[in-house]
Scaffold this active site. Sequence first.
Site, PDB file in Angstrom:
ATOM      1  N   LYS A   1       1.290  -1.514  -0.265  1.00 47.90           N
ATOM      2  CA  LYS A   1      -0.205   0.159  -0.002  1.00 47.90           C
ATOM      3  C   LYS A   1       1.179   0.914   0.316  1.00 47.90           C
ATOM      4  CE  LYS A   1      -1.780   3.102   2.763  1.00 47.90           C
ATOM      5  NZ  LYS A   1      -1.612   3.696   1.685  1.00 47.90           N
TER       6      LYS A   1
ATOM      7  N   THR B   1       5.774   8.386  13.233  1.00 47.94           N
ATOM      8  CA  THR B   1       5.453   7.708  14.231  1.00 47.94           C
ATOM      9  C   THR B   1       4.502   7.284  14.997  1.00 47.94           C
ATOM     10  OG1 THR B   1       7.929   8.341  14.820  1.00 47.94           O
ATOM     11  CG2 THR B   1       6.051   7.506  16.937  1.00 47.94           C
TER      12      THR B   1
ATOM     13  N   GLU C   1       9.456   1.343  10.578  1.00 44.39           N
ATOM     14  CA  GLU C   1      10.516   2.584  10.191  1.00 44.39           C
ATOM     15  C   GLU C   1      10.022   3.825   9.916  1.00 44.39           C
ATOM     16  OE1 GLU C   1      13.535   1.553   9.630  1.00 44.39           O
ATOM     17  OE2 GLU C   1      14.171  -0.082   8.751  1.00 44.39           O
TER      18      GLU C   1
ATOM     19  N   CYS D   1      13.356  11.530   6.502  1.00 43.30           N
ATOM     20  CA  CYS D   1      13.598  11.135   8.263  1.00 43.30           C
ATOM     21  C   CYS D   1      14.988  10.990   8.834  1.00 43.30           C
ATOM     22  CB  CYS D   1      13.122   9.198   8.497  1.00 43.30           C
ATOM     23  SG  CYS D   1      14.266   7.993   7.171  1.00 43.30           S
TER      24      CYS D   1
ATOM     25  N   GLU E   1       9.184  16.491  14.485  1.00 47.96           N
ATOM     26  CA  GLU E   1       9.521  16.236  13.329  1.00 47.96           C
ATOM     27  C   GLU E   1       8.760  16.955  12.581  1.00 47.96           C
ATOM     28  OE1 GLU E   1       8.422  12.734  11.190  1.00 47.96           O
ATOM     29  OE2 GLU E   1      10.911  12.472  10.834  1.00 47.96           O
TER      30      GLU E   1
HETATM   31  P1  NAD Z   1       2.340   8.281   7.086  1.00 45.13           P
HETATM   32  O1  NAD Z   1       2.597   7.778   8.554  1.00 45.13           O
HETATM   33  O2  NAD Z   1       1.345   9.819   7.718  1.00 45.13           O
HETATM   34  O3  NAD Z   1       1.774   7.491   6.249  1.00 45.13           O
HETATM   35  C1  NAD Z   1       2.812   6.632   5.642  1.00 45.13           C
HETATM   36  C2  NAD Z   1       1.637   5.196   5.397  1.00 45.13           C
HETATM   37  O4  NAD Z   1       1.244   5.076   6.218  1.00 45.13           O
HETATM   38  C3  NAD Z   1       1.129   6.126   4.542  1.00 45.13           C
HETATM   39  O5  NAD Z   1       1.038   4.848   3.541  1.00 45.13           O
HETATM   40  C4  NAD Z   1      -0.163   6.203   4.792  1.00 45.13           C
HETATM   41  O6  NAD Z   1      -1.594   6.088   3.683  1.00 45.13           O
HETATM   42  C5  NAD Z   1      -0.298   4.519   6.368  1.00 45.13           C
HETATM   43  N1  NAD Z   1      -0.980   5.366   7.119  1.00 45.13           N
HETATM   44  C6  NAD Z   1      -1.610   6.683   7.471  1.00 45.13           C
HETATM   45  N2  NAD Z   1      -2.502   6.166   8.560  1.00 45.13           N
HETATM   46  C7  NAD Z   1      -2.241   4.872   8.512  1.00 45.13           C
HETATM   47  C8  NAD Z   1      -3.862   3.811   9.580  1.00 45.13           C
HETATM   48  N3  NAD Z   1      -4.332   4.646  10.580  1.00 45.13           N
HETATM   49  N4  NAD Z   1      -3.512   2.552   9.260  1.00 45.13           N
HETATM   50  C9  NAD Z   1      -2.264   1.602   8.513  1.00 45.13           C
HETATM   51  N5  NAD Z   1      -1.797   2.671   7.199  1.00 45.13           N
HETATM   52  C10 NAD Z   1      -1.646   4.139   7.705  1.00 45.13           C
HETATM   53  O7  NAD Z   1       4.125   9.542   6.841  1.00 45.13           O
HETATM   54  P2  NAD Z   1       4.309  10.040   5.629  1.00 45.13           P
HETATM   55  O8  NAD Z   1       3.223  11.315   6.313  1.00 45.13           O
HETATM   56  O9  NAD Z   1       3.787   9.518   4.777  1.00 45.13           O
HETATM   57  O10 NAD Z   1       5.870  10.131   5.757  1.00 45.13           O
HETATM   58  C11 NAD Z   1       6.171  10.086   6.758  1.00 45.13           C
HETATM   59  C12 NAD Z   1       7.397  10.055   7.551  1.00 45.13           C
HETATM   60  O11 NAD Z   1       7.737   8.775   6.990  1.00 45.13           O
HETATM   61  C13 NAD Z   1       7.732  11.032   8.425  1.00 45.13           C
HETATM   62  O12 NAD Z   1       7.171  10.637   9.967  1.00 45.13           O
HETATM   63  C14 NAD Z   1       9.622  10.395   8.331  1.00 45.13           C
HETATM   64  O13 NAD Z   1      10.265  10.192   9.785  1.00 45.13           O
HETATM   65  C15 NAD Z   1       8.698   8.556   8.140  1.00 45.13           C
HETATM   66  N6  NAD Z   1       9.746   7.807   7.245  1.00 45.13           N
HETATM   67  C16 NAD Z   1      10.855   6.962   8.255  1.00 45.13           C
HETATM   68  C17 NAD Z   1      12.158   6.704   7.620  1.00 45.13           C
HETATM   69  C18 NAD Z   1      12.544   5.911   8.124  1.00 45.13           C
HETATM   70  O14 NAD Z   1      13.232   5.110   7.711  1.00 45.13           O
HETATM   71  N7  NAD Z   1      12.825   5.172   9.762  1.00 45.13           N
HETATM   72  C19 NAD Z   1      11.836   6.619   6.126  1.00 45.13           C
HETATM   73  C20 NAD Z   1      11.554   7.280   5.367  1.00 45.13           C
HETATM   74  C21 NAD Z   1       9.646   8.272   5.964  1.00 45.13           C
END
Ligand code: NAD
Length: 501
Positions: A195, A250, A271, A306, A405
């Site tokens: 997804k 997170t 992650e 991230c 963040e």
């Molecule tokens: P997000 O958590 O909003 O979304 C990530 C994914 O989770 C998306 O596909 C989203 O649709 C899905 N999602 C959202 N709510 C959900 C739920 N209730 N149930 C299941 N899935 C759900 O994050 P984002 O805004 O897309 O990405 C940015 C974040 O990602 C930042 O916090 C960043 O630090 C983190 N990130 C971490 C790494 C790492 O390797 N540690 C790498 C890149 C990004």
Amino acid sequence: MSDKTYAQWQAYCQALVSQQRIEGRAFINGGYRQAQSGRSFDCINPANGEVIAQIAECDEADVEIAVSAARQSFESGVWRNQSPKVRKETLIKLAALMEANQTELAALETLDMGKPISESFHVDVPGSADVIRWHGEAIDKIYDEVAPTQDDVLATITREPIGVVAAITPWNFPLWLACWKIGPALAAGNSVVLKPSEKSSLTAIFLARLASEAGIPDGVFNVVPGFGHTVGKALGLHMQVDCLAFTGSTRTARTLLEYAGQSNMKRVWLEAGGKNPNIVFADCPDLDKAARSAASGCFYNQGEVCVAGTRLLVERSIHDEFVQKVVEASRYFKPGDPLDPATNMGALVDKQHQGNVLQYIQWGQQGGATLALGGEAALDADKGAFVEPTIFTGVNNQMRIAREEIFGPVMAVIPFDDEQQAIQIANDTDYGLGAALWTGNLSRAHKLAKQLRAGSVWINNYNDGDMTVPFGGFKQSGNGRDKSLHALDKYTELKTTWIQL
Ligand code: NAD
């Protein structure tokens, strides 16, 4: 196809959009299909607000079909029972197909989430193909174990694929981070439902066709676009999903742990976010290099990284001189049209995120920090989601801009007086993804690297690495590791077989 000029990229992308050649449907059981509900949503180019495609708005009904296809393909053994050599060759073919489609993949990535085309083309797409190839090449070189038991027993310890893996990915490196999951999961013999983020689904949808062309059997790799609270939640709660592999915030990571607890205790690998310290001591051997790294470590990919070095900790005796160098180095990053190959800073992922980042900048000013650079929306602020590279000085680690963040181009500079204080500030965060320190003192480097609570520590560089090293976080930055052979730990179960001889 080779790299293009600005005008050629514009023409190429214009043709993709106007001829409606951008695929936005789900890919389930070997073919593209609309969402069961028939609904779709707009895919918007964040550089200019233009609608470039329609994305299938999948929901629980589509998840049901995709998970069932993945389950059936797993139980049938059509992929998992292939020899590792066959899985290797298939993944290597997929990597080659990604490279052959480098231009289209790069264009889709840039149109979808705003990153500079030069990075999509030269970094993200080749990097993603490399991940798939690396895991493919590795999988037929891994041996299982025989335990050192008593003489009349043969006890083997084998790795088996875990089953149906649901990969849930973010929008900042859409293709690359998806490949960090898909590569080891498929190499190990699992079936996968991916997804992608609703903000950046295009390259994942395209990748599914390439995987099928490469010979991945129907049902083994499925892509279900849609929103987190529908598709993501349905995957998280599904009793037939054995493993969730997540990259994202997170906040969402926490929710996925709850879903697993409420359903079948599926494995959950996370992650998540970061608020990473980049520590510069006065004995740093090359302050100019450190300044350039501090700038690129924070502003690369519009700061949507991230492991961005968003907290710059500077020893007080060099604070003013070093901050000046960082400000100068940061002027290199200029928001521009992502389709111009000269652009090194593109648009943020959407207008909403731009608003969030600008809100943090306002909070920084209200909280008493001083703007040393930037602080404004940039370019065509009405349509495009651009923000200037922004540096705050006079920050203390309790301020909101130092604790949360922001995930945009905003750096907080925090002075320190000695080693002990540097480590105290660096570790005073909920996160633990990356940390860097700059020093010419070898003993200090080793000593402090051990004290930093982070999954990756960089000495005299920022965020260097390759596929041979694992990546992941301590504390609320997550668990498990992507990249390297350690990634297989996420996608395999260990089985002991005890044979009485
Ligand atoms: P997000 O958590 O909003 O979304 C990530 C994914 O989770 C998306 O596909 C989203 O649709 C899905 N999602 C959202 N709510 C959900 C739920 N209730 N149930 C299941 N899935 C759900 O994050 P984002 O805004 O897309 O990405 C940015 C974040 O990602 C930042 O916090 C960043 O630090 C983190 N990130 C971490 C790494 C790492 O390797 N540690 C790498 C890149 C990004």
